[in-house]
Write a protein that holds these residues in place. Structure first.
Motif, PDB file in Angstrom:
ATOM      1  N   ALA A  57       0.854  -1.181   0.000  1.00  0.00           N
ATOM      2  CA  ALA A  57       0.000   0.000   0.000  1.00  0.00           C
ATOM      3  C   ALA A  57       0.893   1.235   0.000  1.00  0.00           C
ATOM      4  N   PHE A  58       0.460   2.233  -0.740  1.00  0.00           N
ATOM      5  CA  PHE A  58       1.223   3.481  -0.821  1.00  0.00           C
ATOM      6  C   PHE A  58       0.224   4.632  -0.889  1.00  0.00           C
ATOM      7  N   GLY A  59       0.490   5.689  -0.132  1.00  0.00           N
ATOM      8  CA  GLY A  59      -0.369   6.868  -0.148  1.00  0.00           C
ATOM      9  C   GLY A  59       0.262   7.957   0.692  1.00  0.00           C
ATOM     10  N   TRP A  60      -0.251   9.167   0.542  1.00  0.00           N
ATOM     11  CA  TRP A  60       0.299  10.310   1.279  1.00  0.00           C
ATOM     12  C   TRP A  60      -0.501  10.535   2.553  1.00  0.00           C
ATOM     13  N   PHE A  61       0.202  10.551   3.650  1.00  0.00           N
ATOM     14  CA  PHE A  61      -0.365  10.616   4.996  1.00  0.00           C
ATOM     15  C   PHE A  61      -0.978  11.993   5.251  1.00  0.00           C
ATOM     16  N   PRO A  62      -2.121  12.058   5.958  1.00  0.00           N
ATOM     17  CA  PRO A  62      -2.798  13.354   6.137  1.00  0.00           C
ATOM     18  C   PRO A  62      -1.956  14.437   6.787  1.00  0.00           C
ATOM     19  N   GLN A  63      -1.122  14.085   7.758  1.00  0.00           N
ATOM     20  CA  GLN A  63      -0.328  15.115   8.427  1.00  0.00           C
ATOM     21  C   GLN A  63       0.795  15.659   7.541  1.00  0.00           C
ATOM     22  N   ASP A  64       1.009  15.030   6.376  1.00  0.00           N
ATOM     23  CA  ASP A  64       1.997  15.549   5.421  1.00  0.00           C
ATOM     24  C   ASP A  64       1.346  16.411   4.346  1.00  0.00           C
ATOM     25  N   ALA A  65       0.042  16.657   4.466  1.00  0.00           N
ATOM     26  CA  ALA A  65      -0.716  17.283   3.386  1.00  0.00           C
ATOM     27  C   ALA A  65      -0.148  18.636   2.946  1.00  0.00           C
ATOM     28  N   LYS A  66       0.338  19.418   3.893  1.00  0.00           N
ATOM     29  CA  LYS A  66       0.817  20.762   3.535  1.00  0.00           C
ATOM     30  C   LYS A  66       2.102  20.713   2.716  1.00  0.00           C
ATOM     31  N   ASP A  67       2.773  19.561   2.689  1.00  0.00           N
ATOM     32  CA  ASP A  67       4.023  19.426   1.935  1.00  0.00           C
ATOM     33  C   ASP A  67       3.844  18.674   0.614  1.00  0.00           C
ATOM     34  N   ILE A  68       2.640  18.183   0.359  1.00  0.00           N
ATOM     35  CA  ILE A  68       2.409  17.382  -0.846  1.00  0.00           C
ATOM     36  C   ILE A  68       2.154  18.298  -2.035  1.00  0.00           C
ATOM     37  N   THR A  69       2.939  18.080  -3.084  1.00  0.00           N
ATOM     38  CA  THR A  69       2.842  18.877  -4.306  1.00  0.00           C
ATOM     39  C   THR A  69       2.309  18.015  -5.447  1.00  0.00           C
ATOM     40  N   GLU A  70       2.128  18.631  -6.590  1.00  0.00           N
ATOM     41  CA  GLU A  70       1.688  17.888  -7.769  1.00  0.00           C
ATOM     42  C   GLU A  70       2.697  16.799  -8.128  1.00  0.00           C
ATOM     43  N   LYS A  71       3.970  17.044  -7.863  1.00  0.00           N
ATOM     44  CA  LYS A  71       4.991  16.031  -8.123  1.00  0.00           C
ATOM     45  C   LYS A  71       4.715  14.768  -7.307  1.00  0.00           C
ATOM     46  N   HIS A  72       4.315  14.933  -6.044  1.00  0.00           N
ATOM     47  CA  HIS A  72       4.003  13.775  -5.208  1.00  0.00           C
ATOM     48  C   HIS A  72       2.797  13.015  -5.759  1.00  0.00           C
ATOM     49  N   ILE A  73       1.815  13.740  -6.227  1.00  0.00           N
ATOM     50  CA  ILE A  73       0.635  13.090  -6.815  1.00  0.00           C
ATOM     51  C   ILE A  73       1.041  12.301  -8.053  1.00  0.00           C
ATOM     52  N   GLN A  74       1.929  12.839  -8.851  1.00  0.00           N
ATOM     53  CA  GLN A  74       2.394  12.147 -10.052  1.00  0.00           C
ATOM     54  C   GLN A  74       3.175  10.880  -9.697  1.00  0.00           C
ATOM     55  N   ILE A  75       3.951  10.939  -8.616  1.00  0.00           N
ATOM     56  CA  ILE A  75       4.682   9.742  -8.161  1.00  0.00           C
ATOM     57  C   ILE A  75       3.707   8.627  -7.800  1.00  0.00           C
ATOM     58  N   LEU A  76       2.659   8.995  -7.060  1.00  0.00           N
ATOM     59  CA  LEU A  76       1.651   8.005  -6.679  1.00  0.00           C
ATOM     60  C   LEU A  76       0.905   7.488  -7.907  1.00  0.00           C
ATOM     61  N   GLN A  77       0.567   8.375  -8.826  1.00  0.00           N
ATOM     62  CA  GLN A  77      -0.147   7.951 -10.034  1.00  0.00           C
ATOM     63  C   GLN A  77       0.704   6.997 -10.869  1.00  0.00           C
ATOM     64  N   LYS A  78       1.993   7.257 -10.943  1.00  0.00           N
ATOM     65  CA  LYS A  78       2.891   6.363 -11.686  1.00  0.00           C
ATOM     66  C   LYS A  78       2.916   4.974 -11.059  1.00  0.00           C
ATOM     67  N   ALA A  79       2.924   4.922  -9.717  1.00  0.00           N
ATOM     68  CA  ALA A  79       2.893   3.630  -9.025  1.00  0.00           C
ATOM     69  C   ALA A  79       1.600   2.877  -9.324  1.00  0.00           C
ATOM     70  N   ILE A  80       0.488   3.621  -9.379  1.00  0.00           N
ATOM     71  CA  ILE A  80      -0.792   3.006  -9.713  1.00  0.00           C
ATOM     72  C   ILE A  80      -0.779   2.491 -11.146  1.00  0.00           C
ATOM     73  N   ASP A  81      -0.344   3.341 -12.076  1.00  0.00           N
ATOM     74  CA  ASP A  81      -0.352   2.980 -13.492  1.00  0.00           C
ATOM     75  C   ASP A  81       0.561   1.802 -13.793  1.00  0.00           C
ATOM     76  N   SER A  82       1.602   1.645 -12.983  1.00  0.00           N
ATOM     77  CA  SER A  82       2.560   0.553 -13.172  1.00  0.00           C
ATOM     78  C   SER A  82       2.137  -0.723 -12.455  1.00  0.00           C
ATOM     79  N   ASN A  83       0.957  -0.701 -11.847  1.00  0.00           N
ATOM     80  CA  ASN A  83       0.447  -1.862 -11.094  1.00  0.00           C
ATOM     81  C   ASN A  83       1.402  -2.298  -9.984  1.00  0.00           C
ATOM     82  N   GLN A  84       2.026  -1.315  -9.352  1.00  0.00           N
ATOM     83  CA  GLN A  84       2.994  -1.614  -8.300  1.00  0.00           C
ATOM     84  C   GLN A  84       2.375  -1.626  -6.908  1.00  0.00           C
TER      85      GLN A  84
END
Length: 251
Positions: A57-84
């Motif tokens: 499982a991979f995801g961005w933790f709520p207490q890190d929300a203020k530091d999450i950028t579009e780059k982080h979202i793209q990292i997660l999306q790549k993991a999803i798209d790669s079936n990882q």
């Protein structure tokens, strides 16, 4: 035979002795590694190469929300798209430590739910001091399977979660003295909606409370549920294993 549906074994504290941790897991047949940053995720991918039955499982933790950028979202999306990844989490809301960026938490939570919906991935929920907002967002946005990790709410809250068809995951705190609310929920939760976890290295169950937690200690949480429900270990373990595997099957 046991199921640890939520463990942080790629976090530094456990990963620095990962060979020992893995060796100790000889009675843990199901495991989901929770990753809240890229380093933990890459470590989990490496572990899965030799242990393909492990879930990630991979995801961005709520207490890190203020530091999450579009780059982080793209990292997660790549993991999803790669079936990882097998699950998106842990995600949710946490108002316990800092309430100064609630809107950012909500926005990140909804974004990740939508990503999971699109990929038909289950989501693992972190909900602390934010029950109403968390449940409201899930009711409105979640279209996929939901796990309430380390459930610590009331029986009334649990019933609201069950109405969504969610799974309720219990951890070490149900073994703690005077945890009447946790015991009540574990007793009342339907067998086909129960999961067990360690949340290691945190929340070590009795009799090892105070020591660093690891997946092997899920045995004690499982046996506590057996005691409460007056059911034998083999039957409960088989049911929890079925519950866990059902998370990853097409609806």
């Amino acid at each position: 035979m046991y199921t640890d549906s939520h463990c942080h074994i790629t976090e530094d504290r456990l990963y620095e002795r990962i060979d020992e941790v893995l060796k100790n897991m000889h009675e843990v047949s199901n495991c989901m590694i929770m990753c809240t940053n890229e380093t933990e995720f890459k470590r989990a991918l490496a572990l899965k190469e030799t242990r393909p039955h492990f879930k990630i499982a991979f995801g961005w933790f709520p207490q890190d929300a203020k530091d999450i950028t579009e780059k982080h979202i793209q990292i997660l999306q790549k993991a999803i798209d790669s079936n990882q990844i097998d699950c998106l989490g842990e995600i949710g809301l946490d108002y316990y430590w800092d309430k100064s960026f609630i809107n950012e938490q909500k926005e990140l939570f909804i974004k990740q739910i939508q990503m999971a919906n699109h990929a038909n991935l289950p989501i693992s929920i972190h909900m602390r001091e934010a029950t109403k907002d968390c449940l409201d967002i899930l009711r409105e946005h979640a279209k996929t399977k939901v796990i309430f990790h380390c459930f610590s709410g009331s029986k009334e809250t649990m019933n609201e979660c069950l109405k969504m068809g969610a799974y309720i995951s219990f951890a070490g705190p149900i073994t703690f003295k005077n945890n009447r609310q946790g015991v009540e929920c574990a007793t009342l939760c339907p067998l086909d909606k129960i999961l067990t976890e360690t949340d290691s290295p945190y929340l070590t169950p009795v009799p090892y409370r105070g020591k660093t937690n690891e997946p092997k200690y899920v045995e004690f949480t499982t046996k506590k549920i057996c005691e409460l429900k007056e059911i034998d270990v083999e039957t409960l373990c088989a049911q929890i294993s079925n519950n866990f595997q059902s998370l990853f099957k097409e609806a």
